[in-house]
Design a protein around this motif. Structure first.
Motif, mmCIF file in Angstrom:
data_model
loop_
_atom_site.group_PDB
_atom_site.id
_atom_site.type_symbol
_atom_site.label_atom_id
_atom_site.label_comp_id
_atom_site.label_asym_id
_atom_site.label_seq_id
_atom_site.Cartn_x
_atom_site.Cartn_y
_atom_site.Cartn_z
ATOM 1 N N THR A 151 31.069 -23.871 16.160
ATOM 2 C CA THR A 151 30.387 -23.708 14.870
ATOM 3 C C THR A 151 31.075 -24.554 13.804
ATOM 4 N N LEU A 152 30.275 -25.173 12.942
ATOM 5 C CA LEU A 152 30.775 -25.895 11.769
ATOM 6 C C LEU A 152 30.189 -25.253 10.525
ATOM 7 N N ARG A 153 31.079 -24.888 9.569
ATOM 8 C CA ARG A 153 30.627 -24.284 8.308
ATOM 9 C C ARG A 153 31.164 -25.077 7.131
ATOM 10 N N PHE A 154 30.565 -24.850 5.962
ATOM 11 C CA PHE A 154 31.053 -25.556 4.772
ATOM 12 C C PHE A 154 31.975 -24.690 3.917
ATOM 13 N N VAL A 156 23.432 -20.900 11.297
ATOM 14 C CA VAL A 156 24.162 -19.643 11.113
ATOM 15 C C VAL A 156 24.545 -19.552 9.645
ATOM 16 N N TYR A 157 25.197 -18.479 9.264
ATOM 17 C CA TYR A 157 25.561 -18.293 7.861
ATOM 18 C C TYR A 157 26.475 -19.427 7.389
ATOM 19 N N ASN A 158 26.002 -20.206 6.428
ATOM 20 C CA ASN A 158 26.755 -21.316 5.818
ATOM 21 C C ASN A 158 27.173 -22.401 6.823
ATOM 22 N N GLY A 159 26.413 -22.538 7.898
ATOM 23 C CA GLY A 159 26.808 -23.560 8.867
ATOM 24 C C GLY A 159 25.825 -23.707 10.013
ATOM 25 N N VAL A 160 26.263 -24.426 11.028
ATOM 26 C CA VAL A 160 25.446 -24.632 12.232
ATOM 27 C C VAL A 160 26.299 -24.347 13.460
ATOM 28 N N VAL A 184 35.202 -33.846 15.354
ATOM 29 C CA VAL A 184 34.994 -33.660 16.796
ATOM 30 C C VAL A 184 34.936 -32.169 17.090
ATOM 31 N N VAL A 185 33.846 -31.748 17.729
ATOM 32 C CA VAL A 185 33.716 -30.355 18.167
ATOM 33 C C VAL A 185 33.272 -30.361 19.623
ATOM 34 N N GLN A 189 25.868 -31.783 3.278
ATOM 35 C CA GLN A 189 25.641 -32.144 4.679
ATOM 36 C C GLN A 189 24.975 -31.000 5.434
ATOM 37 N N PHE A 190 25.388 -29.765 5.127
ATOM 38 C CA PHE A 190 24.732 -28.610 5.740
ATOM 39 C C PHE A 190 23.247 -28.578 5.376
ATOM 40 N N GLU A 191 22.953 -28.852 4.109
ATOM 41 C CA GLU A 191 21.546 -28.848 3.672
ATOM 42 C C GLU A 191 20.752 -29.954 4.361
ATOM 43 N N ALA A 192 21.405 -31.108 4.603
ATOM 44 C CA ALA A 192 20.731 -32.197 5.330
ATOM 45 C C ALA A 192 20.446 -31.770 6.776
ATOM 46 N N LEU A 193 21.422 -31.108 7.413
ATOM 47 C CA LEU A 193 21.219 -30.611 8.778
ATOM 48 C C LEU A 193 20.169 -29.500 8.810
ATOM 49 N N GLU A 194 20.122 -28.721 7.741
ATOM 50 C CA GLU A 194 19.117 -27.656 7.635
ATOM 51 C C GLU A 194 17.709 -28.258 7.567
ATOM 52 N N ARG A 195 17.561 -29.337 6.790
ATOM 53 C CA ARG A 195 16.260 -30.012 6.705
ATOM 54 C C ARG A 195 15.900 -30.656 8.046
ATOM 55 N N TYR A 196 16.882 -31.255 8.693
ATOM 56 C CA TYR A 196 16.655 -31.891 9.996
ATOM 57 C C TYR A 196 16.247 -30.842 11.023
ATOM 58 N N TYR A 197 16.874 -29.682 10.962
ATOM 59 C CA TYR A 197 16.543 -28.568 11.857
ATOM 60 C C TYR A 197 15.101 -28.133 11.654
#
Length: 417
Positions: free
Chosen positions: A15-18, A47-51, A9-10, A29-37
């Motif tokens: 920001t969420l980072r790995f 952002v660096y290592n996150g969204v 929950v945010v 999961q970050f890479e999946a969000l990166e592809r979705y983006y």
């Protein structure tokens, strides 16, 4: 059924980072969000290592992790109670405005208490399909080609010769058939199968299974925006519209992971600025005895080029009262004691002029005690007769109380001389 192993929950703009932080996503999961983006989704920025999330709120399911992005109009830190409060308010706001034109008299009668927005939309969809079953699935005429033992329709001579050189007892024909196999049911069946795959709510699992067991098996089709644009509703199939709207929402927002096959992404996100505007409008419209008329997005043309289209202005809410016209523009942000932006104030000045308004206001969430009246200044620095106020509306713990507070404060603003 998907098993949600983690629920993060945010609040908006967090920001969420790995690689660090109390709340983390995995690198996959970050890479999946990166592809979705990469598909042009505006719900967050990389952002660096996150969204970092923006003003969009809702849920993003990445594989078996559910990320809830909740709205926030105060500085109170995370806690279970605080998360629950904003989750309930968000669900209540979506129900109030009938988000995505999903308006149903039955959606206040849900059988489960939704824990997330996903649960809310999943059950709305299930409830609509149960309703369609109860009323009987609509049939349509369609053209069908097949090789059969009876001659009906028109004989397709070339294909008949090709396939029935030996089988003299058969006929390859094209004929009309009247059945349930048509695009509306293709879409619903595809959405039901997706629901079975991604649903994590045990209370809904058996209902999805019963629907799939009873629903006629349909061919799998590829869906896009154009699939839904081509649909035509009439008096026979108009009651399908709610189910199709939710199916569209689910199918077009689902992004399968074609690389690693485990971090599929489903995002149901809503622009808080638009939701806040619709929520205030719905709250004021609920009790129109205080006003003559309340309109949303009432546009007027204010500029025209020599060639081409005219340009319009469109305030969020226009109110006609017995004492004159009022224009409101809503903004979902915390001013933190600062003045509104010059651009917003300039825009309100134009609304004042074009709508013959007695006064206008920018409406924000916040402590109503900090609301302030304001006037525009003339070129010589003297006060103009144009009033533009900053109206802050207290956030209540329950949606109905919040709506009452909105009506009280706006009515107070209008009546203040």
């Amino acid at each position: 059924m998907a098993e949600i192993k983690e629920n993060i929950v945010v609040f908006e703009h967090e920001t969420l980072r790995f690689d660090k932080g109390e709340k983390k996503i995995t690198k996959d999961q970050f890479e999946a969000l990166e592809r979705y983006y990469g598909n042009g989704k505006p719900f967050y920025k990389l952002v660096y290592n996150g969204v970092q999330f923006n003003e969009h709120v809702g849920v993003i399911q990445v594989g078996n992790t559910l990320i809830e992005v909740l709205p926030k109009a105060d500085k109170i830190p995370h806690s279970k109670e605080e998360d629950k409060k904003w989750r309930n308010l968000l669900i209540g706001m979506l129900r109030t405005v009938g988000s995505f034109d999903i308006k149903s008299t039955s959606n206040s009668n849900l059988k489960i208490k939704p824990n997330t927005i996903l649960d809310l939309y999943f059950e709305l969809f299930i409830k609509e399909i149960e309703y369609l079953f109860h009323n009987g699935l609509v049939k349509k005429y369609r053209k069908k080609e097949e090789n059969i033992t009876t001659l009906k329709g028109s004989l397709q001579f070339s294909k008949h010769i090709q396939q029935n050189l030996i089988h003299k007892e058969r006929f390859y024909v094209r004929h009309s058939t009247y059945d349930v196999e048509h695009t509306l049911h293709f879409i619903i069946y595809k959405a039901l199968r997706l629901l079975k795959k991604i649903n994590s709510n045990n209370d809904l699992h058996s209902r999805i299974g019963v629907l799939l067991l009873n629903f006629p098996e349909m061919p799998d089709i590829k869906v896009s925006d154009s699939t839904f644009e081509k649909l035509i509703y009439n008096r026979k199939n108009k009651h399908y519209q709610i189910a199709i709207e939710i199916a569209k929402l689910l199918l077009l927002k689902y992004h399968p992971d074609v690389t690693k096959g485990k971090n599929h992404v489903l995002a149901l996100m809503f622009d808080m600025n638009l939701l806040w505007e619709q929520f205030i409008y719905a709250s004021l419209k609920k009790n129109t005895t205080d006003f003559i008329k309340v309109k949303a997005q009432s546009s007027k043309f204010f500029w025209k080029p020599q060639n081409g289209r005219r340009t319009a202005i469109k305030p969020d809410i226009y109110i006609e009262t017995y004492d004159g016209n009022i224009v409101l523009d809503t903004k979902w942000k915390n001013l933190n004691g600062f003045n509104p932006s010059p651009d917003d104030l300039r825009q309100m000045y134009v609304y004042h002029e074009y709508y013959d308004a007695n006064k206008v206001a920018l409406v924000y969430p916040g402590d109503n005690k900090n609301s302030k009246a304001g006037v525009y200044l003339k070129k010589d620095g003297k006060h103009d007769n144009k009033i533009c106020s900053v109206v802050l509306i207290n956030v209540e713990d329950q949606v109905l109380k919040w709506q009452e507070e909105i009506r009280r404060i706006i009515k107070q603003f209008i009546s203040t001389k």
